[in-house]
Design a protein around this motif. Structure first.
Motif, PDB file in Angstrom:
ATOM      1  N   THR A  19       0.830  -1.203   0.000  1.00  0.00           N
ATOM      2  CA  THR A  19       0.000   0.000   0.000  1.00  0.00           C
ATOM      3  C   THR A  19       0.864   1.252   0.000  1.00  0.00           C
ATOM      4  OG1 THR A  19      -1.816  -1.142   1.115  1.00  0.00           O
ATOM      5  CG2 THR A  19      -1.801   1.268   1.249  1.00  0.00           C
ATOM      6  N   CYS A  31      -0.556   4.849   5.807  1.00  0.00           N
ATOM      7  CA  CYS A  31      -1.453   3.693   5.772  1.00  0.00           C
ATOM      8  C   CYS A  31      -1.309   2.857   7.039  1.00  0.00           C
ATOM      9  CB  CYS A  31      -1.205   2.844   4.530  1.00  0.00           C
ATOM     10  SG  CYS A  31       0.467   2.208   4.360  1.00  0.00           S
ATOM     11  N   LEU A  50      -6.158  -2.263   8.736  1.00  0.00           N
ATOM     12  CA  LEU A  50      -7.504  -2.029   9.259  1.00  0.00           C
ATOM     13  C   LEU A  50      -8.163  -3.339   9.684  1.00  0.00           C
ATOM     14  CD1 LEU A  50      -9.784   0.079   9.646  1.00  0.00           C
ATOM     15  CD2 LEU A  50     -10.426  -0.365   7.274  1.00  0.00           C
ATOM     16  N   THR A 108      -9.393   5.241  -0.243  1.00  0.00           N
ATOM     17  CA  THR A 108      -9.216   5.240   1.218  1.00  0.00           C
ATOM     18  C   THR A 108      -8.940   3.860   1.803  1.00  0.00           C
ATOM     19  OG1 THR A 108     -11.602   5.045   1.566  1.00  0.00           O
ATOM     20  CG2 THR A 108     -10.675   7.281   1.517  1.00  0.00           C
ATOM     21  N   THR A 109      -9.113   2.823   1.012  1.00  0.00           N
ATOM     22  CA  THR A 109      -8.767   1.469   1.466  1.00  0.00           C
ATOM     23  C   THR A 109      -8.194   0.668   0.306  1.00  0.00           C
ATOM     24  OG1 THR A 109     -10.961   0.528   0.997  1.00  0.00           O
ATOM     25  CG2 THR A 109     -10.575   1.341   3.246  1.00  0.00           C
ATOM     26  N   VAL A 131      -7.399  -3.606  -0.469  1.00  0.00           N
ATOM     27  CA  VAL A 131      -7.550  -4.977   0.000  1.00  0.00           C
ATOM     28  C   VAL A 131      -6.498  -5.822  -0.699  1.00  0.00           C
ATOM     29  CG1 VAL A 131      -9.082  -6.966   0.184  1.00  0.00           C
ATOM     30  CG2 VAL A 131     -10.021  -4.653   0.386  1.00  0.00           C
ATOM     31  N   THR A 138      -7.098  -5.701   4.794  1.00  0.00           N
ATOM     32  CA  THR A 138      -7.573  -4.391   4.369  1.00  0.00           C
ATOM     33  C   THR A 138      -6.691  -3.338   5.026  1.00  0.00           C
ATOM     34  OG1 THR A 138      -9.838  -5.212   4.221  1.00  0.00           O
ATOM     35  CG2 THR A 138      -9.543  -2.815   4.292  1.00  0.00           C
ATOM     36  N   ALA A 170      -6.056   0.780   5.514  1.00  0.00           N
ATOM     37  CA  ALA A 170      -6.644   2.110   5.422  1.00  0.00           C
ATOM     38  C   ALA A 170      -5.603   3.112   4.937  1.00  0.00           C
ATOM     39  CB  ALA A 170      -7.173   2.550   6.783  1.00  0.00           C
TER      40      ALA A 170
END
Length: 127
Positions: free
Chosen positions: A57, A68, A71, A98-99, A101, A120, A122
């Protein structure tokens, strides 16, 4: 980024590859990552999975403006392992604003599935 004084360093994780939507990392199965009965600790596998997803991410966002955090994570521990090395192959399944996976396969040296995880992550603005 100094990882020597972090969980990554403590568990002996190594980043092998960071690409567009893909991360590969390794982790030893040794005294740092085994549970008291001598097998790879499920928590160590989860730590490896979330680390790979978080690094992936971070590579896809503007780290000057955003940060990040993991989550949610789940993991199915498929096969026990006593020694050697495991490899996490993380691939982004959803790349949102915003997310994100990630699907993470943790395999042994023979490409046998040890753990299958989904994480996940964030993405939030820096303040």
């Amino acid at each position: 980024m100094d990882i020597s004084n972090s969980l990554i360093g403590a568990l002996g994780m190594e980043v092998v590859e960071v690409g567009e939507g893909k991360v590969i990392m390794t982790m030893p199965v040794d005294e740092r990552t085994r549970q008291p009965f001598g097998f790879l600790h499920g928590g160590a596998s989860v730590a490896l999975a979330e680390t790979a997803a978080s690094i992936g991410t971070a590579a896809l966002i503007d780290m000057q403006q955003e940060v990040c955090f993991g989550l949610e994570i789940n993991a199915n521990h498929i096969k026990a392992k006593k020694e050697g090395t495991v490899t996490a192959i993380a691939e982004v399944a959803h790349r949102g604003r915003t997310t994100m996976v990630w699907e993470i396969r943790i395999e042994d040296e023979h490409q046998q599935l040890i753990c299958l995880s989904r994480c996940t992550v964030a993405v939030v603005p820096k303040k």
